[in-house]
Design a protein around this motif. Structure first.
Motif, PDB file in Angstrom:
ATOM      1  N   ARG A  97     107.170  53.266 -11.206  1.00 23.86           N
ATOM      2  CA  ARG A  97     107.097  52.337 -12.326  1.00 23.86           C
ATOM      3  C   ARG A  97     108.407  52.372 -13.115  1.00 23.86           C
ATOM      4  O   ARG A  97     109.084  53.388 -13.188  1.00 23.86           O
ATOM      5  N   VAL A  98     108.731  51.235 -13.737  1.00 20.52           N
ATOM      6  CA  VAL A  98     109.982  51.091 -14.470  1.00 20.52           C
ATOM      7  C   VAL A  98     109.665  50.935 -15.959  1.00 20.52           C
ATOM      8  O   VAL A  98     108.789  50.145 -16.332  1.00 20.52           O
ATOM      9  N   TYR A  99     110.378  51.672 -16.788  1.00 17.97           N
ATOM     10  CA  TYR A  99     110.145  51.647 -18.237  1.00 17.97           C
ATOM     11  C   TYR A  99     111.326  50.966 -18.923  1.00 17.97           C
ATOM     12  O   TYR A  99     112.480  51.391 -18.774  1.00 17.97           O
ATOM     13  N   VAL A 100     111.019  49.901 -19.655  1.00 17.02           N
ATOM     14  CA  VAL A 100     112.016  49.076 -20.324  1.00 17.02           C
ATOM     15  C   VAL A 100     111.910  49.328 -21.818  1.00 17.02           C
ATOM     16  O   VAL A 100     110.890  49.026 -22.439  1.00 17.02           O
ATOM     17  N   VAL A 101     112.961  49.889 -22.395  1.00 16.87           N
ATOM     18  CA  VAL A 101     112.966  50.216 -23.820  1.00 16.87           C
ATOM     19  C   VAL A 101     113.571  49.045 -24.591  1.00 16.87           C
ATOM     20  O   VAL A 101     114.761  48.745 -24.447  1.00 16.87           O
ATOM     21  N   CYS A 102     112.761  48.388 -25.395  1.00 18.81           N
ATOM     22  CA  CYS A 102     113.225  47.306 -26.267  1.00 18.81           C
ATOM     23  C   CYS A 102     113.335  47.878 -27.677  1.00 18.81           C
ATOM     24  O   CYS A 102     112.316  48.158 -28.311  1.00 18.81           O
ATOM     25  N   THR A 103     114.540  48.073 -28.159  1.00 16.39           N
ATOM     26  CA  THR A 103     114.729  48.880 -29.365  1.00 16.39           C
ATOM     27  C   THR A 103     114.297  48.180 -30.649  1.00 16.39           C
ATOM     28  O   THR A 103     113.711  48.798 -31.533  1.00 16.39           O
ATOM     29  N   ASN A 104     114.578  46.884 -30.806  1.00 22.64           N
ATOM     30  CA  ASN A 104     114.127  46.101 -31.962  1.00 22.64           C
ATOM     31  C   ASN A 104     114.715  44.698 -31.873  1.00 22.64           C
ATOM     32  O   ASN A 104     115.589  44.428 -31.045  1.00 22.64           O
ATOM     33  N   ASN A 105     114.257  43.820 -32.741  1.00 26.39           N
ATOM     34  CA  ASN A 105     114.814  42.472 -32.886  1.00 26.39           C
ATOM     35  C   ASN A 105     114.231  41.870 -34.151  1.00 26.39           C
ATOM     36  O   ASN A 105     113.163  41.246 -34.120  1.00 26.39           O
TER      37      ASN A 105
ATOM     38  N   ASP B 145     106.058  36.432 -27.923  1.00 26.35           N
ATOM     39  CA  ASP B 145     105.429  36.161 -26.640  1.00 26.35           C
ATOM     40  C   ASP B 145     104.815  37.458 -26.146  1.00 26.35           C
ATOM     41  O   ASP B 145     104.896  38.490 -26.820  1.00 26.35           O
ATOM     42  N   ALA B 146     104.205  37.432 -24.978  1.00 27.64           N
ATOM     43  CA  ALA B 146     103.479  38.610 -24.504  1.00 27.64           C
ATOM     44  C   ALA B 146     104.371  39.846 -24.354  1.00 27.64           C
ATOM     45  O   ALA B 146     104.012  40.927 -24.811  1.00 27.64           O
ATOM     46  N   PRO B 147     105.559  39.752 -23.738  1.00 29.96           N
ATOM     47  CA  PRO B 147     106.379  40.964 -23.607  1.00 29.96           C
ATOM     48  C   PRO B 147     107.159  41.324 -24.876  1.00 29.96           C
ATOM     49  O   PRO B 147     107.722  42.416 -24.955  1.00 29.96           O
ATOM     50  N   ASN B 148     107.205  40.425 -25.845  1.00 33.69           N
ATOM     51  CA  ASN B 148     107.893  40.672 -27.118  1.00 33.69           C
ATOM     52  C   ASN B 148     106.961  40.226 -28.235  1.00 33.69           C
ATOM     53  O   ASN B 148     107.100  39.133 -28.787  1.00 33.69           O
ATOM     54  N   PRO B 149     105.979  41.061 -28.585  1.00 37.47           N
ATOM     55  CA  PRO B 149     104.803  40.569 -29.303  1.00 37.47           C
ATOM     56  C   PRO B 149     104.878  40.547 -30.819  1.00 37.47           C
ATOM     57  O   PRO B 149     103.933  40.080 -31.451  1.00 37.47           O
TER      58      PRO B 149
ATOM     59  N   HIS C 283     109.556  48.492 -28.910  1.00 37.19           N
ATOM     60  CA  HIS C 283     108.426  48.758 -28.020  1.00 37.19           C
ATOM     61  C   HIS C 283     108.948  49.124 -26.636  1.00 37.19           C
ATOM     62  O   HIS C 283     110.145  49.001 -26.352  1.00 37.19           O
ATOM     63  N   ILE C 284     108.048  49.580 -25.774  1.00 37.72           N
ATOM     64  CA  ILE C 284     108.391  49.965 -24.404  1.00 37.72           C
ATOM     65  C   ILE C 284     107.452  49.270 -23.438  1.00 37.72           C
ATOM     66  O   ILE C 284     106.223  49.313 -23.606  1.00 37.72           O
ATOM     67  N   ILE C 285     108.032  48.628 -22.425  1.00 33.54           N
ATOM     68  CA  ILE C 285     107.280  47.890 -21.409  1.00 33.54           C
ATOM     69  C   ILE C 285     107.244  48.714 -20.130  1.00 33.54           C
ATOM     70  O   ILE C 285     108.229  49.351 -19.753  1.00 33.54           O
TER      71      ILE C 285
ATOM     72  N   TRP D   9     103.290  43.909 -15.331  1.00 34.21           N
ATOM     73  CA  TRP D   9     103.777  44.691 -16.462  1.00 34.21           C
ATOM     74  C   TRP D   9     102.680  44.865 -17.506  1.00 34.21           C
ATOM     75  O   TRP D   9     101.701  44.134 -17.554  1.00 34.21           O
ATOM     76  N   ASP D  10     102.886  45.879 -18.330  1.00 32.86           N
ATOM     77  CA  ASP D  10     101.985  46.172 -19.435  1.00 32.86           C
ATOM     78  C   ASP D  10     102.827  46.676 -20.596  1.00 32.86           C
ATOM     79  O   ASP D  10     103.949  47.151 -20.400  1.00 32.86           O
ATOM     80  N   LEU D  11     102.306  46.591 -21.788  1.00 37.22           N
ATOM     81  CA  LEU D  11     102.949  47.219 -22.935  1.00 37.22           C
ATOM     82  C   LEU D  11     102.465  48.658 -23.014  1.00 37.22           C
ATOM     83  O   LEU D  11     101.267  48.910 -23.100  1.00 37.22           O
ATOM     84  N   PHE D  12     103.403  49.608 -22.985  1.00 38.44           N
ATOM     85  CA  PHE D  12     103.027  51.016 -23.067  1.00 38.44           C
ATOM     86  C   PHE D  12     103.031  51.505 -24.513  1.00 38.44           C
ATOM     87  O   PHE D  12     102.065  52.125 -24.970  1.00 38.44           O
ATOM     88  N   LEU D  13     104.116  51.261 -25.236  1.00 40.91           N
ATOM     89  CA  LEU D  13     104.194  51.641 -26.647  1.00 40.91           C
ATOM     90  C   LEU D  13     104.632  50.441 -27.474  1.00 40.91           C
ATOM     91  O   LEU D  13     105.522  49.692 -27.067  1.00 40.91           O
ATOM     92  N   VAL D  14     104.009  50.287 -28.629  1.00 42.88           N
ATOM     93  CA  VAL D  14     104.491  49.377 -29.666  1.00 42.88           C
ATOM     94  C   VAL D  14     104.692  50.257 -30.892  1.00 42.88           C
ATOM     95  O   VAL D  14     103.736  50.739 -31.488  1.00 42.88           O
ATOM     96  N   CYS D  15     105.943  50.495 -31.244  1.00 47.77           N
ATOM     97  CA  CYS D  15     106.297  51.596 -32.144  1.00 47.77           C
ATOM     98  C   CYS D  15     106.111  51.235 -33.614  1.00 47.77           C
ATOM     99  O   CYS D  15     106.013  50.065 -33.983  1.00 47.77           O
TER     100      CYS D  15
END
Length: 665
Positions: A473-481, A493-497, A505-507, A523-529
């Motif tokens: 599995r691949v973990y994508v770290v989206c730091t903020n926006n 949207d679903a991957p950027n909720p 968050h982390i996908i 894909w799934d959302l693992f963490l929404v920080c």
């Protein structure tokens, strides 16, 4: 060089100083990606309708998502939390100038900014800036880090790290003449790049010491020659007066995260290169890459003409940065490489996965608001073994292959196992452009424009992107926006909720059939920080208390398959120092996030390396005390914090970014 900004937090949780020096105030300007419609693409409302929306969560349907256990994880789920055992620490107040570790652990700096690397290296003396001295000393602000053991006994190793950027205000005293200031600028330039440093210790479990004058010790700076390779090498778009062949670039800078390859080299991404140039805003790519004709963040155009790209002789110089670079730490005489086949963007880094059949894939993020997630599939297969022929072959694996960009969808599978699906859209295929209207060279040099053309999914700043080598599995770290969903910007949207996503968050991505070269994924959302209990947060299905976390940045895995997360900007509402966190990915503890350490005041946690079987954790502490001045420093890390003492008369009175090892007492 511009005057430093006012202190305090910006739109996100970062210091204004970080925003100016690290990313050229990217958040304060319009996002370079203006190709995405304000409402973005509609993600299937059916995918969200069955999940309760959290209060204040907008499109955040992931809070009710069920954790998934794939066949690959049958053994992994039984490992539960596993790994390094420790008592989690509480969050540390953001005014505290301390490096905090769990009870029963100790921390020791291995190497600091200015430490001499070679036998002829001068001693550290920030009162006398010298580019010649700095090129022989450890550089400033480490981001990516690895500790690579090189003998069976575990008593010898190579430390490899990059030096991302500098902070002139706290590094050196104010200059009194123009010549002194020019030497400061040259010294700052020499503090960028990379370091390779030999380490030694008596036995496993003890702390490492660096070897001054080690055979493998090396500094790579903003003036070190790099070879271009791949399809765009020699392109007219890379040629300058100093390099009429377009095949040799001088230096690397703005390097952020990275990865170590199975063949023993180190990759790193040239990220915020735009802040180093004065450029023609009308030139192709300038607007899309954030290049302007304002004075640069660093002022190098005053000492080196190639950083003034408004001159015809150096108009293409910015095109020579923004690549994945590859360095061989085992060969101090080797020429580092810039891989054009992997595209040009604000690369956060690259991490490699090799399938059983030898297929090589690198996952990459473009760290800018509303930019994209990429992967590169090598044309040739990995060869096992340490033979000279195998090594020569593997060193060319990233020179040819297909480049893809991700497009996410909210449509779910029938069994509702995932929140959504997605596809990897080819930008290059079989050595040719796969984007209408773009030549191959244009795709690889103006990659953002090519990804715009195929309507990839704009993301919330993809930072580290890493495959879990145990599960695939691949973990994508989206730091903020903080611009997400605001007026005139792409909607949630679903991957950027989340609207105005300050915490990140982390996908979690699963490739179809478990193959790294698959063109479809789920894909799934693992963490929404965010703060513990804050509306809209989600922690992998865990419903108990967790440590508050914001702005996830670099990640790493331990031997038990747990994810370790370093942060760059803790929740401003609770005013805590950044830290390193551990969270299980499998079993009953999935999502139970706890804090392992906290870094000093105004510092960022970078480059975690987890040697849990050895009882060690390593981090790079970047920009401690960054809001200080030469006359009024805000941190004494790392030389005085541990003992709680203040410096004596004549002692250095400022912070030194450093690599730290944490071990059991």
């Amino acid at each position: 060089m511009r005057n430093l900004p006012m202190f305090g937090l910006t739109h996100g949780n970062r210091s204004a100083v970080t925003c100016d020096l690290k990313c050229d105030n990217a958040c304060s300007r319009p996002a370079p990606n203006t190709s995405c419609e304000p409402t973005f693409q509609s993600v299937a409302s059916a995918a969200l309708s069955r999940r309760a929306l959290l209060a204040g969560g907008g499109a955040l349907a992931a809070a009710a998502a069920m954790p998934i256990v794939h066949a690959q994880e049958a053994e992994a789920s039984s490992r539960a939390a596993g790994g390094l055992k420790f008592t989690p620490i509480a969050s540390v107040d953001s005014t505290k100038d301390a490096f905090t570790v769990p009870k029963g652990f100790r921390w020791d700096p291995i190497i600091r900014w200015g430490d001499p690397l070679f036998k002829n290296s001068p001693a550290f003396d920030p009162t006398k800036p010298s580019a010649k001295a700095q090129a022989l000393q450890f550089g400033y602000n480490n981001d990516y880090l690895d500790i690579i053991e090189t003998n069976r006994g575990g008593t010898e190793a190579l430390l490899v790290c990059n030096h991302e950027y500098t902070n002139r205000a706290i590094m050196f005293p104010p200059a009194t003449t123009a010549d002194e200031e020019a030497e400061v600028l040259r010294t700052l330039k020499a503090a960028h790049g990379f370091a390779v440093v030999e380490l030694e210790r008596r036995r496993r479990g003890e702390k490492w010491s660096y070897v001054r004058g080690g055979y493998h010790n090396r500094r790579i700076t903003a003036d070190t020659p790099f070879a271009f390779d791949g399809p765009a090498a020699g392109s007219d778009l890379l040629k300058t007066k100093a390099d009429p062949e377009g095949r040799v670039a001088l230096g690397t800078f703005g390097n952020c995260s990275g990865g170590t390859t199975p063949w023993g080299t180190v990759l790193s991404g040239e990220e915020n290169f735009n802040g180093y140039f004065v450029a023609d805003p009308a030139a192709r790519g300038s607007k899309r890459y954030g290049l302007t004709n304002a004075a640069s963040s660093y002022g190098w155009e005053k000492i080196d003409p190639r950083f003034d790209a408004t001159q015809a002789d150096y108009a293409h110089e910015p095109n020579r940065f923004g690549y994945i670079v590859e360095i061989d730490p085992t060969d101090p005489k080797s020429t580092p490489v810039k891989h054009t086949a992997m595209g040009r963007m604000k690369h956060e880094g690259a991490n490699v996965r090799v399938d059983d059949d030898g297929t090589v894939v690198a996952y990459m993020g473009d760290d800018e608001k509303f930019d994209y997630l990429y992967k590169f599939v090598a044309k040739n297969k990995y060869r096992k073994g340490d033979s000279r022929a195998a090594r020569k072959h593997n060193l060319k694996l990233l020179s040819e292959g297909d480049l893809y960009v991700a497009k996410f969808s909210g449509v779910q599978r029938e069994d509702n196992a995932n929140l959504g699906t997605g596809e990897w859209i080819p930008l290059t295929k079989n050595g040719k452009s796969a984007v209408a209207g773009f030549t191959l060279e244009e795709v690889l040099i103006f990659t953002r424009e090519a990804a715009d053309a195929v309507k990839a999914t704009p993301m919330d700043r993809c930072e580290d992107v890493q495959p879990d080598l145990k599960t695939g599995r691949v973990y994508v770290v989206c730091t903020n926006n903080d611009a997400r969903g605001t007026a005139g910007k792409p909607a949630t949207d679903a991957p950027n909720p989340r609207t105005a996503n300050k915490n990140g968050h982390i996908i979690e991505i699963t490739e179809r059939r478990g193959r790294a070269d698959a063109t479809k994924f789920e894909w799934d959302l693992f963490l929404v920080c965010g703060d513990n209990g804050q509306a809209g947060t989600y922690f992998g299905g865990w419903e108990g208390p967790v440590a508050p976390i914001s702005c996830p940045d670099n990640i790493a895995f331990d031997s038990a398959g747990n994810l370790w997360i370093s942060t760059d900007g803790q929740p401003s509402s609770i005013k805590k120092n950044d830290g390193l966190f551990k969270v299980p990915l499998h079993g009953r503890e999935r999502g139970h996030l706890v804090q392992f350490l906290a870094v000093p005041v105004q510092a960022e946690t970078c480059g975690p390396v987890i040697h849990d079987q050895d009882g060690s954790v390593f981090v790079a502490v970047q920009h401690p005390g960054e809001e200080g001045t030469w006359a009024a420093q805000n941190s004494y890390f790392p030389d005085y914090v541990a003992a709680g003492a203040k410096p004596g008369k004549g002692d250095w009175r400022g912070p030194r970014p450093a690599v730290v090892q944490v071990t059991r007492r």
